[in-house]
Scaffold this active site. Structure first.
Site, mmCIF file in Angstrom:
data_model
loop_
_atom_site.group_PDB
_atom_site.id
_atom_site.type_symbol
_atom_site.label_atom_id
_atom_site.label_comp_id
_atom_site.label_asym_id
_atom_site.label_seq_id
_atom_site.Cartn_x
_atom_site.Cartn_y
_atom_site.Cartn_z
ATOM 1 N N GLY A 56 -3.478 -31.327 13.357
ATOM 2 C CA GLY A 56 -3.695 -32.051 14.599
ATOM 3 C C GLY A 56 -5.115 -31.959 15.113
ATOM 4 O O GLY A 56 -5.456 -32.595 16.107
ATOM 5 N N LYS A 105 -9.117 -18.850 14.638
ATOM 6 C CA LYS A 105 -9.238 -19.207 16.051
ATOM 7 C C LYS A 105 -8.381 -18.258 16.885
ATOM 8 O O LYS A 105 -7.325 -17.800 16.427
ATOM 9 C CB LYS A 105 -8.796 -20.662 16.285
ATOM 10 N N HIS A 235 -4.359 -27.850 22.624
ATOM 11 C CA HIS A 235 -2.910 -27.936 22.417
ATOM 12 C C HIS A 235 -2.213 -28.362 23.704
ATOM 13 O O HIS A 235 -1.071 -27.981 23.959
ATOM 14 C CB HIS A 235 -2.334 -26.588 21.970
ATOM 15 N N ASP A 427 2.700 -25.866 24.688
ATOM 16 C CA ASP A 427 2.413 -27.157 24.072
ATOM 17 C C ASP A 427 3.678 -27.934 23.735
ATOM 18 O O ASP A 427 3.619 -28.970 23.079
ATOM 19 C CB ASP A 427 1.554 -26.975 22.809
ATOM 20 N N ASP A 429 6.338 -27.214 21.826
ATOM 21 C CA ASP A 429 6.926 -27.194 20.489
ATOM 22 C C ASP A 429 7.945 -26.087 20.273
ATOM 23 O O ASP A 429 8.536 -25.988 19.203
ATOM 24 C CB ASP A 429 5.822 -27.064 19.434
ATOM 25 N N THR A 473 4.029 -19.184 16.429
ATOM 26 C CA THR A 473 4.061 -17.766 16.775
ATOM 27 C C THR A 473 5.471 -17.210 16.663
ATOM 28 O O THR A 473 5.685 -16.104 16.158
ATOM 29 C CB THR A 473 3.542 -17.562 18.207
ATOM 30 N N SER A 474 6.472 -17.990 17.113
ATOM 31 C CA SER A 474 7.860 -17.531 17.038
ATOM 32 C C SER A 474 8.258 -17.265 15.597
ATOM 33 O O SER A 474 8.891 -16.252 15.288
ATOM 34 C CB SER A 474 8.794 -18.577 17.650
ATOM 35 N N THR A 530 7.677 -12.706 27.277
ATOM 36 C CA THR A 530 7.727 -13.200 25.904
ATOM 37 C C THR A 530 9.131 -12.958 25.371
ATOM 38 O O THR A 530 9.993 -12.421 26.074
ATOM 39 C CB THR A 530 6.727 -12.468 25.001
ATOM 40 N N LEU A 531 9.366 -13.314 24.121
ATOM 41 C CA LEU A 531 10.683 -13.054 23.530
ATOM 42 C C LEU A 531 11.000 -11.568 23.447
ATOM 43 O O LEU A 531 12.168 -11.172 23.295
ATOM 44 C CB LEU A 531 10.798 -13.714 22.159
#
Length: 610
Positions: A56, A105, A235, A427, A429, A473-474, A530-531
């Site tokens: 993207g 990044k 993002h 973002d 997703d 990330t998940s 967070t999770l």
């Protein structure tokens, strides 16, 4: 009026894009299974430079692979980090006797995945270093000091410079040499962007339901027709401020330069610039700004630099280098060449390259020496089918399947809600990422190919499919945790000297060991939104009670507690409190990752208890 219409892609968009890129330069090859592009002519006598990240942002990443620039780039799905397996394949695709510089990044998923791949390579005795790019001055030091600055278009200048350094001094430059010049650039690099609206992620496959269109439309409604966002991330992350009514472009440029050059805002002042400093300027198109406008904006930036700051850029670059899909905006990047190293920096910027992202010219000799039809190469079997760990540890595979099927179905049903939550705080997703992982698990459970007689191999297979199909990330966090379970079971078997069947006690030990493993890769804990707010209570309660139902309830309570928390990690850290107010009726905006994990665990518990 901004159109939300899109072309329909029946096939995998990212793979076809990479294949098209490889066709543009015969020296580029790509491994289709791992979504990576590498330079076939790279020598193992020079330092290898590897980068990557979510798709993207083209041509950033793969577009900078070519003679005189990068050696390898790995692509995730749109706005999602590539998996550890992909990155490892990239590192193996272009190994060097001098080692590899890994340019990453500063986004959580990238840090985790590239870091794990680097650790794996280090364990094999292969020398590498990671350079984390951070150039976004819209991110202040106070709120985001722990997370740090995001990486934006300045990454492209860094790619060009470290790639050139490794190429032009190939026989004498060491890994430390290439890293050091990259770090000097990183320390003297600033970027600020502005956008008229959010981007729309391209749709792949035939549109058959209005729900998809509605979801895409939702990403574009939070900026009004007369508003622009200063500092919007690549993002869709919120920026530092919104301006309304729309400013004149010269006034906007002047305002943006204050963030990069003025030291009045101590929270966002990162790099010193002085009149007379040699400076490189990059005016970057975020995707949907016309070339006519972009060059006009560049002209206004140069004029403002000279008039307001006494700076006359010695290098000026304009174009689409780091996009955000169809982002209707632009960014300004400044590199203080004087402070970063002066002459050598300019030499590296000027060094010839065939990387298409740097508007290169491929020579006739390169075309003549290559076969245009051989851009796809066979993937080495050790990469495509790496050996999986095995054991004599057994488990009740039928019970596991019943629980996973229910948990995955519950998670998939929750996808629209998770997407809504993440559209407000990220973002957008998260829902699709978790749903995609759940669907992949369901396919694997029905395939009959899982090692149901070997718990360690079964978990290793689960890790591999999550890594391949989930992303983001998940996906990285789930994969690390599941891999940690396999590692714990194997260690328990080695301690006992024989196989065993998993019971409540061994499962409690396994979950606790796996949590310890995961905590090595994330600093998030309970209270950080967070999770982990769902996972940690689950593991701790199960270790205490050995009761799955009460552990799942603890996870659910922890997830819902995130509604009242301020984010400390991930993209939600950049969202203002005002963005959360629309969820006050629900008790606040929860972390979608925590809610998704709780749903999975509750579904598993409910099915098993029957």
């Amino acid at each position: 009026m901004v159109t939300t219409k899109q072309w329909i892609y029946e096939d995998e968009l990212v793979l076809n894009s990479l294949r098209g890129l490889a066709r543009s330069n015969p020296d580029l090859k790509y491994l289709q299974a791992e979504r990576l592009v590498y330079c076939a002519s790279s020598s193992d006598d020079k330092v290898t430079v590897l980068t990557g990240g979510g798709a993207g942002h083209e041509p950033m990443h793969a577009g900078f692979v070519g003679k005189g620039c990068l050696d390898v780039a790995v692509s995730g799905q749109v706005f999602a980090s590539p998996s550890v397996k992909q990155i490892y394949a990239g590192l193996k695709a272009s190994e060097s006797k001098k080692g590899t510089l890994i340019v990453v990044k500063n986004y959580t998923g990238d840090i985790i995945h590239f870091g794990m791949a680097a650790e794996r390579l280090s364990a094999e005795g292969y020398h590498n270093k990671i350079l984390v790019v951070q150039d976004d001055v819209s991110v202040g030091k106070t709120k985001n000091g722990m997370v740090g600055r995001r990486a934006l278009a300045g990454t492209c200048l860094l790619h060009k410079i470290v790639g050139a350094k490794a190429a032009k001094d190939s026989y004498k430059a060491t890994l430390d040499d290439v890293y050091d010049i990259g770090q000097k650039v990183n320390e003297n690099l600033v970027t600020i962007g502005a956008s008229l609206g959010h981007v729309i992620i391209p749709h792949v496959g035939e549109r058959v339901a209005s729900d998809d269109s509605d979801k895409d439309d939702d990403t574009n409604i939070d900026l009004k027709d007369d508003e622009a966002e200063v500092g919007m991330g690549i993002h869709n992350e919120p920026g530092v401020s919104r301006v309304s009514p729309l400013p004149k472009i010269k006034d906007l440029v002047s305002n943006l330069l204050k963030y990069t050059l003025s030291n009045e805002d101590k929270d966002r002042h990162y790099v010193d610039f002085a009149s007379g400093d040699e400076v490189a300027l990059l005016v970057n198109n975020l995707g949907a700004t016309s070339n006519l406008e972009l060059y006009a904006i560049q002209n206004f930036v140069v004029e403002a630099l000279e008039k307001e700051y006494g700076i006359n850029p010695v290098r000026v670059y304009t174009g689409s280098l780091c996009t955000s899909l169809d982002g209707p905006g632009f960014s300004i990047t400044l590199l203080n060449i004087t402070k970063a190293g002066s002459e050598e920096i300019k030499q590296c910027l000027d060094y010839p390259t065939e990387a298409p992202g740097w508007a290169c010219h491929v020579t006739g000799g390169t075309w003549d020496r290559a076969n245009q039809n051989d851009s796809v190469v066979e993937e080495p079997d050790e990469i495509a089918n790496p050996p999986l760990p095995s054991s004599h540890v057994t488990f009740d595979a039928n019970i596991a399947k019943i629980g996973l099927v229910q948990g995955c179905h519950d998670l998939i049903k929750l996808e629209p809600k998770l997407t809504l939550y993440d559209s407000a705080a990220g973002d957008g997703d998260c829902g699709e990422t978790l749903s995609g992982g759940a669907q992949s698990v369901l396919r694997a459970l029905n395939s009959g190919k899982l090692a149901v007689g070997d718990a360690v191999k079964y978990l290793a297979q689960m890790t591999d499919l999550i890594e391949t199909d989930m992303g983001g990330t998940s996906g990285g966090l789930y994969a690390i945790f599941i891999s940690g379970m396999a590692k714990s079971l194997k260690q328990q078997e080695l301690r006992l000297g024989k196989g065993f069947k998993i019971d409540l006690n061994t499962m409690a030990t396994t979950l606790n060991d796996s949590l310890i493993t995961l905590e090595q890769y994330t600093r998030a804990r309970v209270g950080d939104r967070t999770l982990m707010d769902a996972l940690i209570p689950f593991v701790e309660e199960f270790a205490s009670s050995k009761d799955l139902k009460s552990a799942a309830e603890a996870a659910d309570s922890g997830a819902n507690a995130t509604r009242r928390m301020a984010a400390k990690f991930g993209r939600a850290t950049y969202v203002s409190e005002d963005e959360f107010k629309q969820f006050d009726a629900e008790g606040g905006l929860p972390d979608p990752g925590a809610i998704g994990l709780a749903a999975l665990l509750k579904g598993f518990s409910k099915a098993v208890s029957k």
